[in-house]
Write a protein that holds these residues in place. Structure first.
Motif, mmCIF file in Angstrom:
data_model
loop_
_atom_site.group_PDB
_atom_site.id
_atom_site.type_symbol
_atom_site.label_atom_id
_atom_site.label_comp_id
_atom_site.label_asym_id
_atom_site.label_seq_id
_atom_site.Cartn_x
_atom_site.Cartn_y
_atom_site.Cartn_z
ATOM 1 N N SER B 24 -1.317 -0.016 4.478
ATOM 2 C CA SER B 24 -0.372 -0.923 5.121
ATOM 3 C C SER B 24 0.473 -0.177 6.153
ATOM 4 N N ALA B 27 -1.499 0.115 9.347
ATOM 5 C CA ALA B 27 -1.613 -1.188 10.003
ATOM 6 C C ALA B 27 -0.305 -1.575 10.685
ATOM 7 N N VAL B 28 0.797 -1.386 9.949
ATOM 8 C CA VAL B 28 2.107 -1.787 10.476
ATOM 9 C C VAL B 28 2.479 -0.939 11.686
ATOM 10 N N THR B 258 6.026 -1.657 3.383
ATOM 11 C CA THR B 258 5.021 -1.803 4.457
ATOM 12 C C THR B 258 4.023 -2.908 4.128
ATOM 13 N N ALA B 262 3.209 -5.991 6.486
ATOM 14 C CA ALA B 262 1.851 -6.382 6.886
ATOM 15 C C ALA B 262 1.646 -7.874 6.631
ATOM 16 N N LEU B 267 -1.044 -9.976 8.902
ATOM 17 C CA LEU B 267 -2.260 -9.168 8.850
ATOM 18 C C LEU B 267 -3.106 -9.571 7.632
ATOM 19 N N GLU B 271 -5.375 -5.145 4.723
ATOM 20 C CA GLU B 271 -4.320 -4.254 5.204
ATOM 21 C C GLU B 271 -3.032 -4.378 4.385
ATOM 22 N N ALA B 272 -2.729 -5.577 3.933
ATOM 23 C CA ALA B 272 -1.567 -5.730 3.061
ATOM 24 C C ALA B 272 -1.869 -5.104 1.698
#
Lengths: 652, 330, 209, 152
Positions: B24, B27-28, B258, B262, B267, B271-272
């Motif tokens: 995450s 991604a973030v 995070t 996400a 997202l 990803e989360a």
């Protein structure tokens, strides 16, 4: 010139690390030294007599004493040489105690240094001139700044002795912190019963003029003749008309103002009379909460006032006064305890300060003397007192002990039991400091008779859990971590110098320490005097103290002021600047730098020249260092005298 | 501050127990325009154990990390893990001392040049990127989600070395969660210790300490405890079962901040990475949605009422002369 | 309890603690705030403030054989709240390091955990949780430690059974080996710095003359 | 002046009577140990100090000169220390012109209550002067004559 040198042993204080006989013998070789000896205690009567005898026997015209700091005994020895017929300024001191024997143990280095300091003093003395003071008249009026218990005592004592007194108080009422207290230790007698009559005395005394809700705006002048400007803050109520009936405070629609007198325990109105026994009992408007000022629409108080005293257009007013002496009695404030985030930093309503608790205990307070949790109004059963919050804590910049918290906490624990018999008090303490008459007995009573649970340790954290506050502490005597589920937590918040104290000190030209407390002239021997002649100290502004000590110091300050102002004339200090008219070119630089406006321009046969106004000059020497011609010289600290000291130290 | 680049130090747990934090975070950061360069062939910072043995050993391990970064031209390091951050920061701080640095170099056998810095992902997002930028990026606000932020003890302590937020009452994660639309409950135990790495050698510690934290979170009615530290997360989430056997009577999910970012950024699940948590987030999210609807309904009701009142007032104004004193307020 | 002979205060021990921690222990006035806030207090034999007191009294044996110094979680709560700004956690650290040097391990499990962790780092360059647990079980004989957690993490891929080995693991191993050989000794470093400084100032003098 | 060879250097202090001299007294009363090099000249106010005094001392063979007055805003004479600061700042900038290492001259603020601060100031300044070593000046420095003329 025939100079005599006396090296004081000060018992073993100096002789312990300085070879005084060796210093005396070295001094014999210095220019103009006619006599030199070491002496056991120069300041004692035999010592002074020996100095006088030597002056007569050896026909001395100047004297150097090497002993303690001149800030201590210069006046003593000046009187000594005067008694032997010398001018008091034909005397110099070498500080071989505070600056030599007490700061190093190396006898060789100390002896050498002491001899050099004597050499400097001799070099300067050779250039000293006889100086004669002039005398000037005294204004027989005393200014007391601050109307707490110390200021009240000083004002009443001075006024009773016949002196005119002006009292200036920042708040709308006098009474100070003591007026906020419910009871006092160790007698548990009612605070307002003792203080109230004294406050009334101030109001009614023919010799006292009270300016409440006022501040000292500026001060100029000098001992015997200070010019004071007092700012009377706009209260928006004409006090000459206000009868203190309180109708306005009943009708005021703005009911959410911060209640300063009650330490914010419950709200108050925008127009207030701080408390029923207030002196003066007059209303004033807190502008920031007033609807009339904030929205332009309201005017309720003006409508209901039976005497038409409300005046929204009122401006600050200035009053000029001439006084001969000043007593500073500005007291203390609590430190900003919200730095303690671990105790909630003010986020938890049931964590209160000791002064807030005092208002809750007081029958005339906002809760009518009922102890209630601010969060839900319920009566607490488990009350935790935490001492030393902002005292003896280097990490928040408060390394000192506030002095009175141990005692008032004990008192509050007793009162808690009196108010709520089935309550339990817990007191976290580090040490119990109770060195006063009946004080320690009092702290025993609270534990033995009132069953307060004293826990030796500090609290690490307070946090809410449900309706309770969890107090996480330690009992260091058990060596254990402890927890208490509390209903109310009372913080014995440390005290500091009153807000604005340094600012006032700057106006008074007195020193203050790094915490804002005013510096006394000498920690032992001049506890109420300051280094500025004519300015005296009373109460907690000089250092934290409890009520009896504050009252005692208030009386002491009054006595000192009375001694000063009992004289019709005072001697001026002759250590002032003077102008050599031959050298002066009239450039005006000295006039520009003088902080006291003590130099004026004169006309000498068509030439502009500077002239020192002798009674105004304070002897700082700024002009001397500024004058490009060396024309203006500070007597007793002339360029030549100071350079002689430097030269005594130089190689070349 | 978009477009900034950092050397990235995931920390050992990022490859294992905090895989969801790692995913995450990457991604973030990508969404916020932060470029992460992985420090090539990085090693373990030594964590608490190395520090326990000797700060010099600990600093030497950190020094190799910085040196690896420097080889790739990286000076400013970013790490999600407060424990790694603490070690890396302490190393830099201690090595200002000449003697200490010399002792470290005796172990690493390569001198470390000056000019390195290290920050946490949380600090960079709150201080450098800024919450306004975070707010802009929110697609699925967390309206209705009741959270308590839990910072742990290392993120802000020691104050002089971490130089981030208030050591007793930090606010950064509170504000971040608010920026995501979540409700943040004041949490008095936000910097209490969860037991740290003592969970393994002193078994009693985590149930006791983490238990206290979870219990208060539950009492306050939180849906989630939001964390920023892999060790805390493991103690609060993975060991929650152990804590339950010692008396905790409910379950509560413990995601990383995070992960919530996400989610709020819209997202994907990958990803989360909520699936990697031990305690399921689904009940908490359904609570959130129910509450969000209630909030929406309440807002609509208030708006309607206000409109009604306004209309009434306008009407009354027009009819005031005719109606006289008849109009009473609803 | 034994009578403590206070003349026998071990001043060298006090100095060693102060030097290694950079703290002045006489600043402690025993308020107990550290004890009050310590999360691990429950497991200690001596409370934190008692450890501080024992150090002040120079009671080396009692301090170095205490469990407390091993059980400190290094959360820094004590240091944060100490009214005298003593880094108490740093003092605990210093004592633990000293105990380790003197081969005093009052809490065997802590030693085993630390050894397991460092061994894992030494073998792989990184710490590997499964490996650490395996080593820890081996060192302590506590075979069932936390095994109930395995089903929660293994299927999620959060505990890879094989370690991530880095290329430079020999460098990391060398750091740990050099440490064990005592190469980070402060005296050695001081001597080297003095030598360097000597060369520097030699150069300086030439430049001046 | 006879400093102790190998032990001391010539360090001269100009201290205002109200704050720094009092601070030095407070340090003495508190028995805060200090190096013995310093010799103190007492002046009423730091504003009384003519930069020439400092120059005279440095050119006359002092190895270091320390000036100390009241903290800003805490001057017994309202603003003397403010003038002192301006003058001495100029002086410090001027020293290199005369070939004097400006580190040999320092000015600071110490109040009468700050005994510990005074100990710290003296100890650090003396150590700094020892690090610089004795000043190298010849007795026939031409500047000295000019200065002597100016001071008369």
């Amino acid at each position: 010139m025939r100079i005599g040198v006396f090296i004081c042993h000060c018992g073993s204080n100096i002789a312990g690390t300085v070879d005084c006989a060796a210093v005396a013998s070295k001094a014999r070789a210095y220019p103009d030294v006619a006599y030199s000896t070491d002496i056991m205690y120069a300041c004692a009567e035999p010592g002074q007599d020996a100095i006088i005898a030597a002056i007569k026997e050896h026909l001395l015209t100047g004297v150097v004493v090497a002993s303690c700091t001149p800030r201590m005994h210069e006046p003593t020895f000046r009187k000594t040489v005067e008694r032997a017929g010398l001018n008091r300024y034909m005397f110099e001191m070498a500080n071989i105690r505070e600056h030599v024997s007490w700061i190093g143990k190396d006898i060789e280095a100390n002896t050498n240094k002491a001899a050099e300091l004597v050499r400097m003093a001799v070099s300067k003395l050779r250039l000293n001139r006889e100086l004669k003071p002039k005398s000037f008249p005294v204004t027989k009026r005393l200014l007391v700044v601050g109307g707490g218990v110390a200021g009240i005592q000083a004002a009443l004592d001075a006024a009773d002795a016949g002196l005119e007194v002006i009292m200036v108080e920042k708040q709308p009422t006098i009474g100070g912190k003591m007026a906020k207290l419910d009871k006092t230790f160790p007698t548990v007698d009612c605070s307002s019963c003792i203080l109230g009559p004294r406050m009334v005395d101030v109001a009614q005394h023919p010799n006292i003029t009270l300016y409440a809700y006022s501040e000292v705006d500026s001060i100029s002048g000098y001992v015997g003749n200070f010019d004071v400007k007092i700012r009377k803050k706009a209260s928006y109520v004409d006090w000459s008309k206000c009868t203190g009936c309180g109708l306005c405070t009943e009708k005021c629609p703005s009911k959410k103002s911060y209640d300063r007198f009650n330490e914010g325990v419950g709200p108050t109105t925008a127009i207030i009379i701080p408390f029923p026994q207030a002196i003066p009992k007059k209303a004033s408007i807190e502008r920031e909460y007033c609807r009339q000022f904030n929205t332009g629409k309201c005017g309720v108080c003006a409508k209901v006032c039976p005497t038409g005293a409300i005046d929204y257009g009122m401006q600050d007013e200035f009053i000029d006064a001439k006084v001969g002496g000043i007593v500073a009695a500005t007291g203390y404030d609590l430190m900003d305890w919200t730095v303690y985030q671990e105790y909630g930093g003010g986020r938890y309503p049931d964590v209160v300060t000791s002064l807030q608790y005092e208002r809750m205990l007081s029958a005339s307070g906002p809760t009518g003397g009922h102890i209630k949790r601010p969060s839900d109004g319920e009566e607490p059963k488990d009350v935790v007192f935490i001492q030393c919050v902002g005292s003896r804590d280097v990490s928040v910049g408060r390394p000192y002990c506030s002095g009175f918290c141990c005692m008032y906490t004990a008192k509050q624990a007793i009162l808690t039991k009196d108010h709520i018999p089935d309550s339990r008090s817990y007191v976290f303490y580090m040490d119990i400091r109770s060195p006063g008459k009946g004080y320690d007995e009092f702290t025993r009573r609270v534990q033995e008779e009132y069953q307060a649970r004293y826990i030796r340790g500090r609290v690490s954290m307070v946090y809410p859990k449900g309706k309770k506050l969890i107090v996480r502490g330690a009992d260091t005597l058990m060596g254990a971590q402890v927890e208490i589920e509390a209903d109310l937590v009372v913080l014995a918040v440390g005290a500091e110098a009153a807000e604005g104290a340094p600012h006032l000190a700057e106006k008074l030209r007195i020193s203050y320490d790094s915490y804002g407390f005013f510096m006394e002239g000498h920690p032992k021997l001049r506890p109420v005097e300051t280094n500025t002649a004519g300015v005296f100290l009373a109460g907690a502004c000089q250092g934290l103290k409890d009520i009896p000590s504050s009252v005692a110091q208030g009386s002491a300050a009054a006595a000192k002021a009375l001694a000063l102002l009992s004289r019709d004339m005072l001697d001026s200090d002759p250590q002032i600047a003077s102008v050599n008219l031959n050298r002066c070119v009239g450039c005006r630089k000295c006039i520009e730098v003088c902080p006291f406006k003590a130099i004026q321009e004169i006309d000498l046969r068509g030439q502009p020249k500077a002239e020192v106004i002798e009674t105004v000059c304070q002897g700082c020497g700024l002009c001397n260092a500024t004058c490009p011609q060396g024309a203006i010289q500070l007597s007793h600290f002339t360029d030549n005298q100071l350079l002689a000291e430097v030269e005594a130290l130089c190689r070349f | 501050m978009s477009g900034a680049a950092f050397g990235y130090f995931p920390g050992c747990s990022g490859l294992g127990t905090s895989l969801e934090y790692e995913r995450s975070t990457r991604a973030v950061c990508r969404e916020l325009g932060l470029t992460l360069w992985d420090i090539p062939d990085w090693n373990c910072c030594g964590s608490t154990p190395a520090h326990t043995v000797d700060p010099v050993l600990s600093a030497a391990l950190s020094a190799r990390v910085f040196a690896q970064g420097a080889r790739a031209g990286i000076r400013d390091v970013l790490t999600p893990c407060p424990s790694c951050l603490s070690n890396l920061r302490n190393a830099l701080e201690h090595m200002e001392d000449e003697l200490f640095a010399a002792r470290v170099e005796a172990l690493t056998e390569r001198p470390l040049e000056a000019g390195h810095s290290v920050k946490s992902v949380l600090q960079v997002i709150v201080e450098d990127v800024g919450l306004d930028k975070v707010k802009e990026r929110v697609r699925r606000p967390l309206t209705g989600l009741k959270t308590v932020p839990y910072y742990g003890c290392l993120m802000t302590r020691p104050e002089k070395i971490m130089r981030f937020d208030d050591p007793e009452n930090p606010q950064s994660m509170d504000l971040l969660l608010q920026a995501l639309g979540a409700q943040v409950l004041p949490f008095p135990l936000k910097v209490d210790c969860c037991g740290g790495s003592l969970g393994i050698p002193v078994r009693d510690s985590v149930p006791r300490l983490a238990g206290r934290i979870l219990e208060l979170a539950g009492e306050l009615g939180a849906d989630m405890v939001v964390v920023a530290c892999p060790l805390c997360q493991m103690n609060l989430d993975l060991r929650q079962g152990q804590i339950r056997t010692r008396g905790l009577d409910y379950t509560i999910p413990v995601p990383y901040f995070t992960q919530l970012m996400a989610y709020a950024f819209g997202l994907g699940d990958e990803e989360a990475a909520f699936k990697l948590l031990a305690e399921d987030v689904a009940p908490a999210f359904s609570c959130m949605r129910r509450r969000a609807e209630e909030i929406k309904a309440e807002e609509a009701r208030v708006a309607a009422l206000a409109a009604q009142k306004a209309a009434a007032r306008a009407g009354r104004g027009a009819q005031s002369r005719a109606n006289g004193a008849a109009g009473g307020e609803a | 309890m034994e009578t403590v002979l206070l003349n026998g205060r071990d001043d060298a021990f006090i100095r060693a603690v102060e030097e290694s921690s950079g703290q002045v222990v006489s600043r402690c006035y025993q308020c107990g705030n550290c004890t009050a806030g310590c999360p691990m207090s429950f497991a200690y034999d001596y409370s934190v403030s008692q450890v501080m007191r024992l150090i002040q009294a120079g009671q080396k044996d009692a301090v170095l054989s205490s469990k407390a110094i091993w059980l400190c979680a290094a959360c820094n709560t004590c240091s944060q709240r100490c009214p005298n700004e003593i880094n108490v956690a740093g003092v605990m650290d210093a004592c633990r390091q000293m105990a380790r040097r003197e081969k005093k391990f009052a809490v065997r499990a802590m030693r085993a955990f630390v050894d397991a962790f460092l061994d894992s780092v030494k073998f792989n360059g990184r710490s590997h949780e499964v490996g650490i647990m395996a080593l820890y079980m081996l060192y302590t004989g506590r075979v069932w430690t936390d095994v109930e957690l395995a089903p929660k993490v293994l299927p999620k891929g959060k505990m890879p059974l094989l370690p991530h080995r880095i290329k430079g693991r020999s460098e990391v191993a060398a750091i740990i080996d050099r440490y064990k050989q005592g190469l980070s000794d402060p005296e050695l470093a001081r001597a080297r710095l003095a030598k360097d400084a000597g060369e520097e100032s030699g150069k300086g003098k030439e430049a001046v003359s | 002046m006879s400093v102790l060879k190998e032990k001391e250097l010539r360090v001269i202090g100009f201290l205002c009577n109200w704050c720094s001299y009092g601070g030095a007294d407070t340090a003495g009363v508190g028995r805060f140990a200090q190096p013995t090099d310093l010799r103190i000249v007492r002046v009423p106010c730091s504003g009384r100090i003519n930069p020439l005094f400092v120059l005279k001392a440095l050119l006359g063979g002092a190895d270091g000169v320390l000036v100390s007055g009241c903290h800003p805003r805490d001057c017994h004479y309202a603003e003397g220390n403010f003038y002192a600061r301006r003058r001495l700042e100029v002086l410090k900038g001027f020293l290199p012109v005369l070939g004097i290492d400006p580190r040999r001259f320092e000015y600071t603020w110490v109040s009468a209550s700050e005994g510990q601060r005074w100990q710290h100031v003296v100890t650090t300044f003396t150590a700094n002067i020892h690090a610089l070593g004795p000043a190298s000046f010849s007795p026939d420095a031409p500047e000295l004559e000019i200065l002597n003329a100016a001071a008369r």
